[in-house]
Scaffold this motif. Structure first.
Motif, PDB file in Angstrom:
ATOM      1  N   ASP A 214       0.783  -1.175  -0.072  1.00  0.00           N
ATOM      2  CA  ASP A 214       0.044   0.088  -0.128  1.00  0.00           C
ATOM      3  C   ASP A 214       0.835   1.436  -0.038  1.00  0.00           C
ATOM      4  N   LEU A 215       2.018   1.103   0.666  1.00  0.00           N
ATOM      5  CA  LEU A 215       2.881   2.220   0.714  1.00  0.00           C
ATOM      6  C   LEU A 215       3.581   2.781  -0.690  1.00  0.00           C
ATOM      7  N   LEU A 216       3.735   1.439  -1.384  1.00  0.00           N
ATOM      8  CA  LEU A 216       4.435   1.640  -2.885  1.00  0.00           C
ATOM      9  C   LEU A 216       3.004   2.347  -3.514  1.00  0.00           C
ATOM     10  N   GLY A 217       2.037   2.133  -3.428  1.00  0.00           N
ATOM     11  CA  GLY A 217       0.925   2.687  -3.942  1.00  0.00           C
ATOM     12  C   GLY A 217       0.702   4.323  -3.659  1.00  0.00           C
ATOM     13  N   ILE A 218       0.804   4.619  -2.259  1.00  0.00           N
ATOM     14  CA  ILE A 218       1.001   5.925  -1.999  1.00  0.00           C
ATOM     15  C   ILE A 218       2.149   6.627  -2.828  1.00  0.00           C
ATOM     16  N   LYS A 219       3.238   6.138  -2.715  1.00  0.00           N
ATOM     17  CA  LYS A 219       4.455   6.678  -3.624  1.00  0.00           C
ATOM     18  C   LYS A 219       3.972   7.111  -5.089  1.00  0.00           C
ATOM     19  N   THR A 220       3.144   6.050  -5.614  1.00  0.00           N
ATOM     20  CA  THR A 220       2.881   6.151  -6.968  1.00  0.00           C
ATOM     21  C   THR A 220       2.025   7.290  -7.150  1.00  0.00           C
ATOM     22  N   TRP A 221       1.030   7.370  -6.076  1.00  0.00           N
ATOM     23  CA  TRP A 221      -0.128   8.532  -6.261  1.00  0.00           C
ATOM     24  C   TRP A 221       0.698   9.676  -6.081  1.00  0.00           C
ATOM     25  N   SER A 222       1.625   9.883  -5.113  1.00  0.00           N
ATOM     26  CA  SER A 222       2.356  11.082  -4.771  1.00  0.00           C
ATOM     27  C   SER A 222       3.251  11.692  -6.254  1.00  0.00           C
ATOM     28  N   THR A 223       3.729  10.727  -6.713  1.00  0.00           N
ATOM     29  CA  THR A 223       4.509  10.877  -8.060  1.00  0.00           C
ATOM     30  C   THR A 223       3.531  11.639  -9.115  1.00  0.00           C
ATOM     31  N   PHE A 224       2.517  10.891  -9.022  1.00  0.00           N
ATOM     32  CA  PHE A 224       1.454  11.295 -10.104  1.00  0.00           C
ATOM     33  C   PHE A 224       1.017  12.969  -9.978  1.00  0.00           C
ATOM     34  N   TYR A 225       0.674  13.166  -8.619  1.00  0.00           N
ATOM     35  CA  TYR A 225       0.050  14.588  -8.544  1.00  0.00           C
ATOM     36  C   TYR A 225       1.277  15.465  -8.750  1.00  0.00           C
ATOM     37  N   ASP A 226       2.778  15.094  -8.478  1.00  0.00           N
ATOM     38  CA  ASP A 226       3.522  16.040  -8.669  1.00  0.00           C
ATOM     39  C   ASP A 226       3.748  16.357 -10.020  1.00  0.00           C
ATOM     40  N   SER A 227       3.548  15.269 -10.804  1.00  0.00           N
ATOM     41  CA  SER A 227       4.040  15.427 -12.202  1.00  0.00           C
ATOM     42  C   SER A 227       2.638  15.888 -13.138  1.00  0.00           C
ATOM     43  N   ASP A 228       1.529  15.766 -12.715  1.00  0.00           N
ATOM     44  CA  ASP A 228       0.299  16.006 -13.522  1.00  0.00           C
ATOM     45  C   ASP A 228      -0.580  17.307 -13.020  1.00  0.00           C
ATOM     46  N   TYR A 229      -0.405  17.594 -11.724  1.00  0.00           N
ATOM     47  CA  TYR A 229      -1.114  18.967 -11.343  1.00  0.00           C
ATOM     48  C   TYR A 229      -0.235  19.684 -11.041  1.00  0.00           C
ATOM     49  N   PRO A 230      -0.805  21.184 -10.917  1.00  0.00           N
ATOM     50  CA  PRO A 230      -0.135  22.398 -10.428  1.00  0.00           C
ATOM     51  C   PRO A 230       0.017  22.237  -8.947  1.00  0.00           C
ATOM     52  N   TYR A 231       1.119  22.289  -8.303  1.00  0.00           N
ATOM     53  CA  TYR A 231       1.360  22.404  -6.954  1.00  0.00           C
ATOM     54  C   TYR A 231       0.778  23.848  -6.314  1.00  0.00           C
ATOM     55  N   MET A 232       0.102  23.964  -5.236  1.00  0.00           N
ATOM     56  CA  MET A 232      -0.200  25.228  -4.742  1.00  0.00           C
ATOM     57  C   MET A 232       0.157  25.569  -3.455  1.00  0.00           C
TER      58      MET A 232
END
Length: 369
Positions: A214-232
């Protein structure tokens, strides 16, 4: 040390102002941090004075530029902090020059207070002015983030993941009202991304106790948002303080994620050394496990024999195809095994299946009653 040609500004041209500021910054490269901050501050203050004195007719035009407005907004916050340090003599060198510095701070602060009014400047302060990327991070509270739910009348469509806030407007069909993931909007529900628990109790940012997978899944989601959506910005709470500093929990999460990554690398190595068996289950007979030159997605030059493999951190053993000839692949199986040519059969983490020949490539596991 450097000269300023005021007349060359030709009405307070913005590019000339930027040149001046760059000269000031270049001048102080290599100096200690307190000296650098002081001289940079003085350079900005002097430029404000010169603009006000020699180009009064163009001052409003220069200050109306969104880049200048954002810069002045940031400078105002910076200078107020510096003034407090001067008052408390936080840096001894400033105590002796306080009388010289104070007038410039006053002028720039007054000019800044005059400038930071109106909608355009408010946008500059929040980093929304066109062409501006705010370098001073915004720190959201839970209540402020709720205002970005994407619902009618809200300020936008944001979500947080591991305490970092993202603008997910471009994914409105997913995160907006009526979308399949609308419950993620305006909050941090990191845990639910891997658990699938979308009830109120499951929509939490607490990921403590999750499995390595599950933690690996968390890391995948974190990478996804960092690369696909603007950080605010950051969300004050579990991961970051009200000033944006990392909490102990955030440091713990970083450690958990790293441990999960290392565990995966270890598992990947184990899968290469001990490939999973082919498996088949029958309601009447139970299970059948067998080995071939390709099983578990691992292709190799040897077939191997089925064994139960017990791995650290795993509650149950799995069926592994074990090399039973030649040199061992695992370090644990090297003790004496290479001399006998039995591959990895000497590995202490392996056990034979009851009732199955030690040399068989196939084993039947009777159905448990």
């Amino acid at each position: 040390m450097f000269s300023i040609n005021v007349m060359a500004w030709n009405g307070g041209d913005l590019e000339k102002l930027e040149v001046l500021l760059n000269r000031v910054k270049l001048l102080v490269l290599g100096m200690k941090q307190n000296i650098l901050s002081f001289i940079f501050a003085i350079g900005i203050a002097i430029s404000a004075v010169l603009l006000q004195q020699y180009s009064p007719s163009s001052l409003d035009r220069v200050l109306s530029d969104p880049r200048v407005q954002l810069f002045v907004t940031k400078s105002n916050v910076f200078f107020k902090d510096i003034r407090e340090k001067i008052k408390t003599n936080g840096y001894p060198i400033w105590k002796n020059i306080h009388a010289t510095v104070a007038p410039y701070f006053k002028i720039l602060s007054e000019q800044s207070d005059k400038t930071i009014s109106g909608s355009t400047v408010k946008e500059a302060k929040s980093g929304k002015a066109d062409g501006i990327k705010e370098s001073v991070e915004r720190i959201f509270t839970d209540e402020e983030l709720k205002e970005y739910s994407g619902k009618p009348g809200s300020k936008g469509l944001y979500l947080a993941f591991l305490g970092k806030v993202y603008d997910v407007k471009k994914g409105e069909k997913f995160y907006g009202p009526g979308g399949g993931y609308e419950f993620f909007a305006g909050r941090d529900a990191s845990r639910a991304f891997v658990t699938g628990n979308f009830e109120d109790a499951g929509l939490t940012d607490d990921i403590k106790g999750l499995s390595s997978q599950d933690l690996l899944g968390i890391k995948t989601w974190s990478t996804f948002y960092d690369s696909d959506y603007p950080y605010m910005g950051k969300l004050a709470g579990r991961y970051y303080t009200a000033t944006g500093a990392e909490t102990q929990y955030k440091l713990d999460v970083d450690r958990w994620l790293e441990e999960a990554r290392l565990n995966k690398e270890k598992d990947d190595d184990a899968y290469k050394i001990f490939p999973p068996c082919n498996t088949e289950w029958n309601q009447d007979r139970g299970s059948r496990v067998w080995c071939t030159r390709k099983s578990g997605g691992v292709e190799r030059s040897w077939v191997g024999v089925p064994r139960k493999l017990y791995m650290t951190g795993k509650s149950k053993p799995r069926c592994a195809c074990v090399k039973n000839t030649g040199e061992p692949l695992s370090l644990e199986g090297s003790a004496g095994a290479s001399k006998k040519g039995h591959g990895d059969l000497n590995n202490p983490n392996l056990k034979e299946y009851p009732g199955c020949s030690p040399t068989a490539n196939e084993c039947l596991i009777p159905k448990e009653n």
